[in-house]
Write an enzyme that holds these catalytic residues in place. Structure first.
Site, mmCIF file in Angstrom:
data_model
loop_
_atom_site.group_PDB
_atom_site.id
_atom_site.type_symbol
_atom_site.label_atom_id
_atom_site.label_comp_id
_atom_site.label_asym_id
_atom_site.label_seq_id
_atom_site.Cartn_x
_atom_site.Cartn_y
_atom_site.Cartn_z
ATOM 1 N N LEU A 1 0.908 -1.380 -0.055
ATOM 2 C CA LEU A 1 0.048 -0.009 -0.078
ATOM 3 C C LEU A 1 0.996 1.299 -0.089
ATOM 4 O O LEU A 1 1.717 1.325 0.886
ATOM 5 C CB LEU A 1 -0.966 -0.085 1.156
ATOM 6 N N ARG B 1 2.774 14.772 7.197
ATOM 7 C CA ARG B 1 3.569 15.166 8.091
ATOM 8 C C ARG B 1 4.885 14.997 7.462
ATOM 9 O O ARG B 1 5.860 15.752 8.252
ATOM 10 C CB ARG B 1 3.575 14.147 9.248
ATOM 11 N N TYR C 1 3.446 -2.277 3.550
ATOM 12 C CA TYR C 1 3.421 -0.894 3.376
ATOM 13 C C TYR C 1 4.628 -0.116 2.960
ATOM 14 O O TYR C 1 5.620 -0.425 3.327
ATOM 15 C CB TYR C 1 3.035 -0.160 4.601
ATOM 16 N N LYS D 1 39.128 11.173 -16.749
ATOM 17 C CA LYS D 1 37.855 10.531 -17.306
ATOM 18 C C LYS D 1 37.940 9.831 -18.630
ATOM 19 O O LYS D 1 38.841 10.125 -19.308
ATOM 20 C CB LYS D 1 37.101 11.606 -17.621
HETATM 21 C C1 UD1 Z 1 -3.014 1.458 10.234
HETATM 22 C C2 UD1 Z 1 -3.842 0.263 10.686
HETATM 23 C C3 UD1 Z 1 -3.507 0.052 12.377
HETATM 24 C C4 UD1 Z 1 -1.942 0.023 12.412
HETATM 25 C C5 UD1 Z 1 -1.270 1.119 11.905
HETATM 26 C C6 UD1 Z 1 0.279 0.616 11.689
HETATM 27 C C7 UD1 Z 1 -5.819 0.297 9.412
HETATM 28 C C8 UD1 Z 1 -7.222 0.573 9.439
HETATM 29 N N1 UD1 Z 1 -5.342 0.565 10.534
HETATM 30 O O1 UD1 Z 1 -3.084 2.482 10.615
HETATM 31 O O2 UD1 Z 1 -4.027 -0.774 12.843
HETATM 32 O O3 UD1 Z 1 -1.708 0.068 14.123
HETATM 33 O O4 UD1 Z 1 -1.541 1.283 10.266
HETATM 34 O O5 UD1 Z 1 1.168 1.783 11.284
HETATM 35 O O6 UD1 Z 1 -5.443 -0.408 8.650
HETATM 36 N N2 UD1 Z 1 -3.152 3.803 2.576
HETATM 37 C C9 UD1 Z 1 -3.637 3.499 1.171
HETATM 38 N N3 UD1 Z 1 -4.653 3.878 0.963
HETATM 39 C C10 UD1 Z 1 -5.759 4.542 1.732
HETATM 40 C C11 UD1 Z 1 -5.048 4.547 3.218
HETATM 41 C C12 UD1 Z 1 -3.918 4.014 3.691
HETATM 42 O O7 UD1 Z 1 -2.660 3.232 0.491
HETATM 43 O O8 UD1 Z 1 -6.896 4.713 1.553
HETATM 44 C C13 UD1 Z 1 -1.590 3.148 2.975
HETATM 45 C C14 UD1 Z 1 -1.071 4.564 3.404
HETATM 46 O O9 UD1 Z 1 -0.239 5.129 2.509
HETATM 47 C C15 UD1 Z 1 -0.102 3.844 4.425
HETATM 48 C C16 UD1 Z 1 -0.767 2.714 5.040
HETATM 49 O O10 UD1 Z 1 -1.843 2.408 3.846
HETATM 50 O O11 UD1 Z 1 1.074 3.456 3.863
HETATM 51 C C17 UD1 Z 1 -1.340 3.026 6.359
HETATM 52 O O12 UD1 Z 1 -2.481 3.758 6.374
HETATM 53 P P1 UD1 Z 1 -2.627 4.918 7.506
HETATM 54 O O13 UD1 Z 1 -3.797 6.048 7.165
HETATM 55 O O14 UD1 Z 1 -1.299 5.507 8.087
HETATM 56 O O15 UD1 Z 1 -3.090 3.883 8.785
HETATM 57 P P2 UD1 Z 1 -2.811 4.183 10.225
HETATM 58 O O16 UD1 Z 1 -3.933 5.059 10.419
HETATM 59 O O17 UD1 Z 1 -1.704 4.326 10.668
#
Ligand code: UD1
Ligand code: CA
Length: 458
Positions: A8, A15, A100, A350
């Site tokens: 993902l 941030r 991720y 070179k």
């Molecule tokens: C997520 C988990 C949480 C975990 C945490 C660890 C869920 C609902 N929650 O939370 O349980 O403890 O990661 O870091 O999964 N992303 C997409 N598309 C989206 C949303 C997110 O590609 O629509 C990707 C983001 O780019 C990121 C990753 O998924 O790399 C995690 O997304 P993020 O929104 O950071 O999840 P957290 O709230 O951190």
């Protein structure tokens, strides 16, 4: 076992305070996403699917020469929604591992462990215990210790907030389950998102066993959300490379002031002083010594070579054994030094081959040139290889002596054991054994009176 790895990478990374998508930021010189893709690629026959959204074009461009199935998630509606986009690309009856793009240092070992566990169990979940679990999804277990659900921080009860085992986000499950359950996820929660984590409760309802495992090193599952976190992971990574080198017999001036942005291998008894940066593929023989503040890119360096302080090697460059380089030397692409050659301070090379024991010791430019063995190039010598439109070659044969401050206007050749007098501008070839001298004769004026400063009258 057919394996799909879903990565993902659609999020923006607010941030990071950057116009670039987060996963394009570099760790050890390589985009975050490329780290994850490269580790995932170590799995035999894997199908890698990357979900992009924010800055898709930049993300895709940041990664080349890798076999990836790209999937677009145009609106970021949650992690569950992101994985749902990949369903048409999953193999039938495969095991799917979800990673991720902003968690760059997950190890091959942990990936192998996850795949081994999902092969035996129904669903594998990577969790860690944290003293301060704030912000993470909490792992909810029943009285028998079985995982029953993951609850996100924003949806957790006061009691659940006390749980210190958290979801790293990494999970593995069969593709059939994802196909069945992902379309059923809802978004009726505190963030209005389709949570991938809701899959756990669904799996339990469907009689699945949830197996949990932990990463070997806690840094493996650390995500990058800010430049501060990125810098900490960078140091962790560099410290690890430094340790591997020390284990292989390399002495480091200071392992905390060492940077490798590529790969480096080394024989025994090498010494690398502080603040050196290695990029691309660098290979050191045995007994190589590198002084402080050197930048070395794509180079093969032979045994007992000494590279002195502040030298820059921009490869591809090959350096034979026993050569001495620098201080303050710059070697550019296509330089090849044969054994015991010497490139001294403020010398630029070179596309040049420099023969055995030949010396270019001071303040020279040697480009588009071949030098035989035992050639001596005096200080300030320049190969004039460029006429403003085309490049030309200079050939200097074995044992030739080029006096200081010579300009070799290419194409030009200097024969074996020929001598060129200092200050010459050569535009014709010099035959073997002869002396070439183009400087104008010295004139003398006896009792020369220097001018004196005129008195100022105002
Ligand atoms: C997520 C988990 C949480 C975990 C945490 C660890 C869920 C609902 N929650 O939370 O349980 O403890 O990661 O870091 O999964 N992303 C997409 N598309 C989206 C949303 C997110 O590609 O629509 C990707 C983001 O780019 C990121 C990753 O998924 O790399 C995690 O997304 P993020 O929104 O950071 O999840 P957290 O709230 O951190
Ligand atoms: Ca996160």
């Amino acid at each position: 076992m057919a394996t799909d790895i879903v990565i993902l990478a659609a999020g923006k990374g607010t941030r990071m305070k950057s116009s670039l998508p987060k996963v394009v930021h570099r760790l050890a010189g390589k985009p975050l996403l490329a780290h994850v893709v490269d580790t995932a690629s170590t799995v035999q026959g894997v199908n890698i699917i990357v979900v992009t959204g924010h800055g898709s074009d930049l993300v895709r461009k940041s990664i080349s020469n890798r076999s990836i199935c790209w999937v677009e998630q145009s609106r970021q509606l949650g992690t569950g929604h992101a994985v749902l986009q990949t369903v048409p690309h999953l193999q039938a009856n495969s095991k799917v591992l979800i990673l991720y793009g902003d968690v760059p240092l997950l190890s091959e070992q942990t990936i192998d462990d996850m795949l081994a566990v999902v092969a035996e169990n129904n669903l594998a979940l990577l969790t860690v215990k944290l003293e301060n679990p704030g912000g993470y999804g909490r792992i909810v277990r029943d009285q028998a210790g079985r995982v029953t659900a993951i609850v996100e921080q924003k949806d957790a009860s006061t009691a659940q907030l006390q749980i210190n085992e958290v979801n790293t986000g990494v999970m593995a499950v069969d593709s059939g389950a994802l196909r069945r359950w992902l379309p059923k996820l809802g978004n009726n929660n505190a963030q209005g998102e389709y949570y991938l984590t809701d899959l756990i409760a669904m799996a339990v309802d469907n009689g699945y066993h949830i197996a949990t495992l932990h990463p070997t090193h806690p840094e493996e599952t650390e995500g990058v959300n800010s430049l501060d976190q990125l810098s900490r992971l960078e140091r962790y990574y560099q410290r690890r490379v430094a340790q591997q080198l020390m284990t292989a017999g390399v002495t480091l001036g200071d392992p905390d002031r060492f940077d490798c942005r590529g790969t480096i291998d080394a024989g025994m008894d090498c010494f690398i002083d502080i603040n050196c940066i290695f990029e691309g593929k660098v290979s050191l023989g045995s007994g190589v010594s590198i002084g402080p503040n050197c930048q070395i890119i794509d180079a093969v360096i032979g045994d007992n070579v000494s590279i002195r302080a502040n030298s820059v090697i921009e490869g591809p460059v090959t350096i034979g054994r026993d050569c001495v380089i620098g201080p303050f030397a710059r070697m550019r692409p296509g330089t090849e030094l044969q054994e015991a050659a010497r490139i001294g301070n403020f010398v630029e090379t070179k596309k040049a081959t420099i023969g055995r024991g030949s010396k270019v010791n001071h303040l020279s430019y040697v480009g588009d040139a071949t030098l035989g063995d035992g050639v001596n190039i005096g200080a300030g010598t320049i190969t004039c290889n460029y006429d403003g439109a085309n490049k030309f070659q200079t050939h200097i044969e074995d044992g030739a002596f080029i006096g200081s401050n010579t300009a070799l206007v290419a194409p030009v050749a200097v024969g074996k054991n020929a001598t060129v007098a200092a200050g010459s501008t050569l535009s014709k070839d010099v035959p073997e054994g002869s002396l070439a001298l183009t400087r104008s004769p010295q004139r003398l004026v006896q009792n020369w009176k220097r001018p004196v400063k005129k008195a100022v009258t105002e």
